[in-house]
Design an enzyme around this catalytic site. Structure first.
Site, PDB file in Angstrom:
ATOM      1  CG  ASP A 329      17.154  40.649 -67.504  1.00  0.00           C
ATOM      2  OD1 ASP A 329      17.417  39.496 -67.095  1.00  0.00           O
ATOM      3  OD2 ASP A 329      17.207  40.991 -68.700  1.00  0.00           O
ATOM      4  CG  HIS A 470      12.613  43.229 -65.921  1.00  0.00           C
ATOM      5  ND1 HIS A 470      11.746  42.843 -66.909  1.00  0.00           N
ATOM      6  CD2 HIS A 470      13.727  43.682 -66.537  1.00  0.00           C
ATOM      7  CE1 HIS A 470      12.311  43.068 -68.098  1.00  0.00           C
ATOM      8  NE2 HIS A 470      13.522  43.579 -67.894  1.00  0.00           N
TER       9      HIS A 470
HETATM   10 NI    NI Z   1      17.507  45.305 -68.510  1.00  0.00          NI
END
Ligand code: NI
Length: 515
Positions: A329, A470
């Protein structure tokens, strides 16, 4: 009666018979000169030698697969041909049948299950030595029955490809079954099937086969063999399934113990045994071939190997192999290319939930993610909590992001991930696309210890897990190679969200691949 008298009598009776025949001929009309003995139907020929082993097609790049399941008791290796949808799903059918067969032996239902950490299941695909090895050497030395599937490429020419799956069942005590099924595929028409699909009319081919064997065993009968019973049909379908195309002929191995009533009374009939296997070769003109059969026999020249569109486009069967979906992400960022390098090195796919504001800064990276076959999803324009926005704001966040990502990547953007995991059924309804959540939260943004991050990210997932990480975190970038390698080592296939769900994720809030 003396021997001499017996001879005289026999002679006299023979002469009498000749006299009778002579009389009959004398009274008979003219000979029918048009009469001819009935012609033998065209048949295959018996070749009591195995067709030549394939020369090896090491140049053909397959996407190696492997399962190792101690609960059901099955280990299998096979390989998908990139871009060959029909071939790959035909291979799945054979593997599924092998699994079902083993479930019948063990009584334990099958579920795709990863191995423990350090299982060394990263070594996948065909090992040619397993196809020619003694069957017993493939079985582990244990008392419970196990099924082992081995593979090899047996044909790769023109637009035609064939892969043999050898299926051995047994225990440390002995081999119960050792069969082969060959999947043939024509890439031009994207058709495939087991070798049995090379024949247009299996029942007629059965007649041809029995006829050839009967004649080889000395029968002079011209009465056509009986149509196969359902049991014989099943036997012959299995035999046809492992037919080999060699030198313009289709060579069918006779199953062990094969026999039919037409053959049993013939003194010269030799049923096949493990010590003396038998093959029958059909010349092209002797049997009716299916379009696939015609294509296979016509194949020549170098193999037109299809090229992979990237791991996210590869065929995957998450009901057979344990799948895990890595999601990354908040990117793209300057770290994203490093993540792509790691994924590429392991032939692994991932899904990137991108922010519009980041995509605007790194447009080339968006293009590269897509070009390497990974999936891109919508993480909104600038990361607001959607549960705190008006319906119009929610739509705008998603719409402008979708527009940019679609333009930069060329792929449909049809799943979203809500920032901060803030989601409600109302937001999902307004967003009008699946909200992909996760079951493995690595909390990689909270500055974790890298060793602990690797340990939990590799060790915690189960089949169907969705992992949240991430591609803006340095700690994640540093640990990513170890993480992906560790998951592959456990036997996981790293897949995109679309692959996890066979192309279409379910509507609503999704936390796991196997709801
Ligand atoms: Ni996010």
């Amino acid at each position: 009666m003396s021997a001499r008298e017996r001879m005289v009598r026999r002679l006299a009776s023979s002469l009498g018979a000749i006299a009778v025949v002579g009389a009959a001929v004398a009274c008979a009309p003219e000979y029918d000169t048009s009469w001819a003995p009935p012609a033998w139907p065209a048949t295959g020929s018996i070749v009591d030698a195995a067709p030549p082993q394939p020369a090896g097609f090491a140049g053909v790049e397959l996407v190696g697969q492997r399962i190792h399941n101690d609960d059901t008791g099955i280990s299998a290796r096979w390989g998908y041909l990139p871009g060959a949808a029909a071939v790959n799903s035909a291979l799945d059918d054979v593997v599924r049948a092998a699994i079902e067969w083993q479930v019948g032996h063990s009584g334990v239902p099958y579920a795709p299950t990863p191995g423990a950490v350090g299982s060394e299941l990263g070594d996948r695909g065909c090992r040619p030595s397993e196809v020619t090895a003694e069957a017993s050497s493939l079985l582990p030395n244990e008392n419970s029955t196990r099924t082992v599937v081995a593979c090899e490429v047996v044909l790769a020419s023109g637009a035609v490809f064939a892969e043999r799956l050898r299926i051995v069942t047994g225990s440390g005590g002995g081999v119960l079954a050792d069969t082969s099924t060959i999947v043939y595929g024509d890439l031009d028409s994207d058709t495939a099937g087991t070798a049995a699909a090379l024949f247009a009319e299996p029942a007629a081919s059965w007649t041809t086969l029995v006829e050839a064997l009967r004649r080889d065993a000395g029968s002079l009968s011209v009465v056509p063999p009986a149509a196969p019973t359902p049991e014989q049909g099943a036997v012959i379908e299995r035999a046809f399934a492992s037919a080999v195309v060699s030198d313009g002929q289709i060579v069918v191995p006779l199953p062990e113990g094969f026999s039919v009533p037409e053959l049993e009374h013939l003194p010269a009939w030799t049923p096949p045994t493990p010590e003396q296997p038998r093959w029958i070769a059909f010349a092209v003109n002797d049997v009716a071939l299916s379009p696939l059969g015609e294509a296979v026999l016509a194949a020549n020249g170098p193999f037109a190997s299809p090229t992979s569109a990237g791991p996210g486009e590869n065929h995957v069967a998450c009901e057979i192999v344990p799948c895990v979906a890595m999601t990354l992400d908040d990117g793209p960022s300057t770290l994203t290319p490093g993540f792509l390098d790691v994924l590429g090195a392991h032939h692994a796919a991932a899904t990137f939930y991108m922010l519009g504001i980041q995509a605007e800064m790194y447009p080339e990276t968006v293009g590269r993610v897509s070009a390497e076959g990974h999936q891109i999803g919508n993480h909104t324009w600038d990361h607001p909590y959607l549960t705190e926005l008006s319906d119009a704001q929610i739509r705008r966040q998603l719409e402008i992001t979708e527009e940019l990502l679609r333009a930069l990547s060329g792929q449909p953007i049809d799943t979203m991930r809500p920032p901060g995991g803030k989601i409600s059924s109302h937001v999902v309804r307004v967003a009008d696309m699946p909200a992909i959540m996760w079951d493995i939260d690595t909390r990689d943004w909270a500055d974790p210890d890298p060793a602990e991050l690797v340990e939990m990210t590799v060790g915690d997932p189960v089949a169907g897990s969705i992992i949240l990480m991430h591609d803006v975190q340095y700690v994640t970038a540093g640990a990513f190679d170890q993480i992906v390698a560790g998951l592959v080592d456990r036997g996981f296939a790293l897949v995109t969200i679309d692959q996890m769900f066979g192309g279409t994720p379910p509507v609503g809030i999704v936390n796991h691949g196997r709801e």
